[in-house]
Design a protein around this motif. Structure first.
Motif, PDB file in Angstrom:
ATOM      1  N   VAL A  99      41.239  71.647  43.269  1.00 21.19           N
ATOM      2  CA  VAL A  99      41.704  72.689  42.354  1.00 21.19           C
ATOM      3  C   VAL A  99      43.143  73.092  42.681  1.00 21.19           C
ATOM      4  O   VAL A  99      43.982  73.227  41.796  1.00 21.19           O
ATOM      5  CB  VAL A  99      40.768  73.915  42.410  1.00 21.19           C
ATOM      6  N   PHE A 100      43.429  73.260  43.974  1.00 25.14           N
ATOM      7  CA  PHE A 100      44.765  73.715  44.337  1.00 25.14           C
ATOM      8  C   PHE A 100      45.764  72.567  44.387  1.00 25.14           C
ATOM      9  O   PHE A 100      46.974  72.791  44.402  1.00 25.14           O
ATOM     10  CB  PHE A 100      44.719  74.518  45.644  1.00 25.14           C
ATOM     11  N   ALA A 101      45.253  71.325  44.440  1.00 23.07           N
ATOM     12  CA  ALA A 101      46.149  70.172  44.338  1.00 23.07           C
ATOM     13  C   ALA A 101      46.261  69.739  42.874  1.00 23.07           C
ATOM     14  O   ALA A 101      47.025  68.834  42.551  1.00 23.07           O
ATOM     15  CB  ALA A 101      45.648  69.028  45.195  1.00 23.07           C
ATOM     16  N   ARG A 102      45.485  70.350  42.028  1.00 22.33           N
ATOM     17  CA  ARG A 102      45.444  70.077  40.592  1.00 22.33           C
ATOM     18  C   ARG A 102      45.311  68.587  40.289  1.00 22.33           C
ATOM     19  O   ARG A 102      46.023  68.014  39.469  1.00 22.33           O
ATOM     20  CB  ARG A 102      46.702  70.636  39.909  1.00 22.33           C
ATOM     21  N   ARG A 103      44.430  67.954  41.008  1.00 20.66           N
ATOM     22  CA  ARG A 103      44.198  66.541  40.734  1.00 20.66           C
ATOM     23  C   ARG A 103      42.762  66.236  41.141  1.00 20.66           C
ATOM     24  O   ARG A 103      42.088  67.029  41.791  1.00 20.66           O
ATOM     25  CB  ARG A 103      45.168  65.646  41.499  1.00 20.66           C
ATOM     26  N   TYR A 106      54.559  67.967  48.020  1.00 20.76           N
ATOM     27  CA  TYR A 106      53.977  68.004  46.673  1.00 20.76           C
ATOM     28  C   TYR A 106      53.664  69.413  46.214  1.00 20.76           C
ATOM     29  O   TYR A 106      52.756  69.633  45.424  1.00 20.76           O
ATOM     30  CB  TYR A 106      52.711  67.141  46.623  1.00 20.76           C
ATOM     31  N   ARG A 122      53.821  72.862  44.145  1.00 22.75           N
ATOM     32  CA  ARG A 122      53.861  72.862  42.687  1.00 22.75           C
ATOM     33  C   ARG A 122      55.270  72.950  42.118  1.00 22.75           C
ATOM     34  O   ARG A 122      55.583  72.283  41.138  1.00 22.75           O
ATOM     35  CB  ARG A 122      52.973  73.979  42.129  1.00 22.75           C
ATOM     36  N   PRO A 145      50.884  66.343  38.741  1.00 28.11           N
ATOM     37  CA  PRO A 145      50.181  65.556  39.738  1.00 28.11           C
ATOM     38  C   PRO A 145      49.868  64.160  39.231  1.00 28.11           C
ATOM     39  O   PRO A 145      49.903  63.901  38.033  1.00 28.11           O
ATOM     40  CB  PRO A 145      48.882  66.331  39.942  1.00 28.11           C
ATOM     41  N   THR A 146      49.596  63.259  40.164  1.00 29.05           N
ATOM     42  CA  THR A 146      49.120  61.928  39.803  1.00 29.05           C
ATOM     43  C   THR A 146      47.658  61.838  40.219  1.00 29.05           C
ATOM     44  O   THR A 146      47.324  62.141  41.359  1.00 29.05           O
ATOM     45  CB  THR A 146      49.905  60.852  40.579  1.00 29.05           C
ATOM     46  N   ASN A 147      46.825  61.461  39.274  1.00 29.81           N
ATOM     47  CA  ASN A 147      45.407  61.375  39.629  1.00 29.81           C
ATOM     48  C   ASN A 147      45.091  60.036  40.270  1.00 29.81           C
ATOM     49  O   ASN A 147      45.324  58.987  39.691  1.00 29.81           O
ATOM     50  CB  ASN A 147      44.556  61.526  38.366  1.00 29.81           C
ATOM     51  N   ILE A 148      44.544  60.113  41.488  1.00 31.54           N
ATOM     52  CA  ILE A 148      44.125  58.873  42.146  1.00 31.54           C
ATOM     53  C   ILE A 148      42.673  59.080  42.537  1.00 31.54           C
ATOM     54  O   ILE A 148      42.353  59.990  43.289  1.00 31.54           O
ATOM     55  CB  ILE A 148      44.969  58.610  43.396  1.00 31.54           C
TER      56      ILE A 148
END
Ligand code: HEM
Ligand code: CU
Ligand code: CU
Lengths: 541, 304
Positions: free
Chosen positions: A283-287, B42, B44, B50-53
């Motif tokens: 949630v806090f890394a938003r990924r 990284y 905000r 962000p990049t989703n991995i």
């Protein structure tokens, strides 16, 4: 899928907040007789925290006693009763129930799209058993031969011989066991039967996975400690020779039975906390979370392997050489799934878009402290090293790193994370950050010193100490003061937030799991309509 | 490690510890560094999108296999040291250790007893452990050795001290109110001094048993003070001829501490329990000879 449908879960024209809408009863009864999982969570929150404060107070007093050698504030017998009570409260009344009974109850049904747990009345009964167990523990202090003085491990034959009120103390732990079993049973059934349509196992939030693995351990392992404690009572009352060698019993048998439960219990204590951390980080890394399956299955691996390592508490007990070698080996294996989790958490930060807020800070503190806990566990798992540090302050330092730095910090992280959902308000984030920083510093000053003391040879459960340990004890006591300062600031801030905090939005952190799609605080029924799930829990695209 | 190492096994324990410590420090630094680095890099405002991995199979395999190999190495290192600890040399000098609440007593092959353990340097010593009451655990930090003393089940351990000096012996299994006072010492001395010490002990014991020394070596003073203070049991100060209340089969009665009462209290401590004290004294029957009990009673008359 677009966000519009998730917003739809939240369109509650009619549903009033669970804090207002109590169901069938009104006033205090609407709390004491509630079957709403969210209200039961709040009941647990209040009672667990109340007992936690008692536990902390005892801890601080013990540290004060150890500031100087000889008598500082209390006599030896009182000190021994204090560490017993401190251990019993912290283990059975705080660390075991904290995360599952509070956040499990509050969030688990919502996270899988259910209106409540499978057996709401049994859920309430679990809370009454918890309160009953706590009351019996309190009564044990003031009746019979005085407060139990055996340590939370109740080792025989001392626990059979001492004149203190062990019988009642043990009975309290027995009753608490039932509370834990029933909660576990409820969660297993809920997760199997009440998942919303489309909520497949691999779409479940990882907190649910962690709670699921824990619940099985609660159901399978807790009866063993129940039976063991009953045997202690039988032996004390009727002189049956089960553990007492003078009556033909075997004191080592007690240790086996005790640890067959109590080692798996350490996973009852940590797995739900790990689950909380796993919710917070993405949630806090938003990924999306890195390695969903690795994290989910490592919970199950920990629960399974963790059931086979109890003998590592008994390396110097006289247990056979072969048993020791095997237990040591499996102990090392159990560290691997824990390591996998840590690596996946860290990898989840990679290329994220990171918001530094209090729940996240507590989660970072957790990862660091828990890592030290796990790594010191490796040192203890090595046979020759264990012989030196077993039953010293090193062990005390180790389990505080895992249980306080681990479980309790995860609990604080969860508290700061779900607080706006639970109460519809936000605490001061600046004060929370300050508290977290102070606690982190105090914690390390306090418990790292304990590790060093242990290596120097300071035994645990000592009222008095030799001069070479003075320096370490002084530093540890000062550390305890810093830690408590942080704790006081943290709790004061949370209390203030209840009245003065700003109103919180439905999704203040930008979470994607279901609890953030309904209003803060949630309505009595959670969802107006049961949601249909068509994606994973951490889809951030 | 942190307290000086004074036995042959100690250096091995320390090197296993240092080996594990080194790996652990590297792991902890790695985790912490990456965590802090990612959070800064990284955050905000620097990285808004962000990049989703979702994962990486190869990475999962690497960070499962590498830790597995490392922990197996740790296991092995710990095991070989332990194997040596558990392989007691044939020629080890045996000493019988008796633990009771809250004292240690060491008995040599020739029957000589002491409340401190004297051992010759560079000679393997085997300690055979017996408990008279509850669990205790014998721990010598400087030697890196420890073993529980279990009532009803004999246990043993061994060491070779390789540094002259005096080292602490501690009890590390919780055993009641004076657990932290259940201390003794090991004195490591050259062979000739050890022989002299032993000879001295033997002549001393051959002479009339000395009450005062028995009180010490039997651990009586762990619970009974000589100066009037209260430890666990009633003080010995002024005990002879003292009037007091005792519980006999649950009924209170008044007694005078005469010779007969003192003997009975030593042999059958729980027959008359002084009011206000716990019934926990172990019987000395079969442990003290008649002559020794006489010596103790005579000595108690003089403690004023
Ligand atoms: C990598 C993971 C871990 C390993 C390898 C490990 C290993 C060990 C070992 C070998 C001992 C026995 C030390 C001794 O008494 O000589 C021990 C003690 C203990 N551990 Fe862990 N541990 C790990 C994680 C945990 C976790 C997650 C918890 C709880 C949340 C925990 C709680 C405890 C407790 C409470 C004790 C001491 C019990 C007592 O004697 O009172 N450990 N650990
Ligand atoms: Cu364990
Ligand atoms: Cu002890």
């Amino acid at each position: 899928m677009s966000d519009t449908s998730s917003v739809a879960y939240g369109s509650h024209a009619s549903g009033r907040s669970y804090l207002v809408e109590g169901g069938r009863y009104s006033g205090i009864l609407s709390w004491l007789l509630t079957t709403d999982h969210k209200r039961i969570a709040i009941l647990y929150l209040i009672s667990v925290l109340a007992l936690y404060f008692v536990g902390i107070t005892l801890g601080v007093l013990m540290r004060l006693e150890l500031l100087t050698p000889g008598e500082t504030i209390v006599k030896a017998q009182t000190y021994n009763a204090m560490f017993t009570l401190h251990g019993v409260i912290m283990i059975f009344l705080f660390v075991i129930p904290a995360v599952p009974a509070i956040f499990g109850n509050f969030c688990l049904p919502i996270l899988i799209g259910a209106k409540d747990v499978a057996f709401p009345r049994i859920n309430l009964m679990s809370w009454y058993l918890y309160i009953g167990g706590a009351m019996i523990a309190v009564i044990a202090l003031f009746t019979g031969g005085g407060p139990p003085d055996t340590g939370w491990t109740f080792y025989a034959p001392y626990s059979l011989r001492t004149g203190t009120n062990v019988t009642l103390g043990v009975f309290a732990a027995f009753v608490l066991g039932f509370s834990s079993i029933l909660t576990g049973l409820n969660f297993v059934t809920t997760i199997h039967r009440l998942r919303a349509p489309g909520m497949t196992w691999n779409r479940m939030p990882l907190f649910v996975w962690a709670t699921y693995a824990t619940a099985w351990v609660q159901v399978l392992a807790t009866p063993i400690i129940g039976i063991t404690l009953l045997l202690v009572i039988l032996e004390r009352f009727f002189g049956v020779g089960i553990f007492d060698p003078t009556k033909g019993g075997d004191p080592i048998l007690f240790q086996h039975l005790f640890w067959i439960y109590s080692h798996p219990a350490v996973y009852i204590m940590i797995l739900p906390g790990m689950g909380v951390i796993t919710e917070i980080i993405p949630v806090f890394a938003r990924r999306t979370i890195f390695g969903y399956k690795a994290i989910a299955y490592s919970s199950v691996a920990i629960a399974a392997l963790g059931s086979l390592v109890w003998g590592h508490h008994m390396f110097v007990s006289g247990q056979s050489y072969t048993a020791n070698v095997i237990f040591s080996f499996i102990t090392f294996l159990v560290a691997i799934p824990s390591a996998i989790k840590v690596f996946n958490w860290v990898a989840t930060l990679y290329k994220g878009s990171i918001l530094i807020a209090p729940p996240f800070l507590f989660a970072l503190a957790f990862i660091f402290l828990f890592s030290i806990g796990g790594l010191t566990g490796l040192m203890q798992g090595a046979l020759s090293v264990n012989v030196h540090i077993h039953d010293t302050y090193f062990v005390v330092g180790h389990f505080h790193y895992v249980m306080f730095g681990g479980t309790a910090f995860a609990f604080f992280a969860g508290l700061h994370y779900w607080y706006p959902k639970m109460f519809g308000r936000m605490y001061s984030q600046r004060t929370a950050t300050l508290a977290c920083t102070i606690m982190f510093i105090g914690f390390n000053v306090f418990y790292f010193t304990m590790l060093v003391l242990g290596l120097q040879g300071m035994p645990r459960r000592y009222y008095d100490f030799l001069p070479q340990f003075q320096m370490g004890h002084t530093i540890a006591t000062v550390g305890s003061w810093i830690l408590v300062t942080g704790l006081i600031i943290m709790f004061a801030n949370l209390l203030m937030g209840l009245r003065k905090g700003e109103r919180a939005a439905a999704d203040p952190w930008g979470g994607k799991t279901l609890e953030w799609q309904i209003p803060s605080p949630p309505p009595h029924e959670n969802f107006e309509e049961i949601p249909v799930i068509d994606r994973g829990a951490y889809d951030y695209d | 490690m942190f307290s000086g190492a004074a036995s042959t096994i100690a250096t091995k324990v320390d090197s296993a510890f240092l080996f594990i410590l080194a790996i652990c420090v590297v792991m902890l630094l790695l985790i912490t560094f990456l965590m802090v680095y990612f959070v800064i890099k990284y955050r905000r405002d620097k990285n808004p999108t962000p990049t989703n991995i979702e994962g990486n199979f190869l990475l999962e395999v690497v960070w499962t296999v590498v830790p597995t190999l490392l922990v197996i190495a740790m296991f092995y290192y710990g095991w070989i040291g332990y194997r040596e600890m558990e392989t007691i040399p044939e020629d080890a000098m045996a000493v019988k250790v008796t633990a009771q609440m809250w004292s240690w007593s060491f008995e040599y092959d020739n029957g000589t007893r002491s409340d401190e353990l004297a051992v010759p340097i560079n000679k393997p010593v085997k300690l055979e452990l017996f408990s008279r009451d509850v669990l205790h655990s014998l721990y010598v930090p400087a030697f890196r050795i420890k073993k529980d003393v279990v009532p009803g089940i004999p246990t043993s351990l061994w060491f070779t001290a390789d540094e002259e000096g005096t080292y602490d012996v501690l009890c590390t299994e919780y055993c009641g109110v004076r657990h932290s006072a259940m201390l003794s010492r090991v004195v490591v001395m050259p062979q000739d001094r050890f022989a002299a010490w032993m000879a001295g002990k033997v002549t001393q014991e051959a002479a009339e048993p000395v009450g005062r020394e028995l009180l010490e070596s039997q651990g009586c003073l762990g619970c009974h003070s000589l100066d009037g203070s209260r430890i666990v049991g009633p003080t010995f100060k002024g005990i002879f001829g003292r009037k007091g209340l005792v519980l006999t089969d649950g009924a209170e009665r008044e007694i005078v501490a005469d010779e007969a009462y003192l003997r009975r209290s030593i042999l059958k401590p729980n027959a008359d329990v002084v009011v206000g004290y716990p019934p926990i004294m172990p019987s000395q029957e079969g442990i003290l000879s008649d002559a020794q009990i006489d010596a103790i009673v005579e000595h108690l008359k003089t403690v004023k």
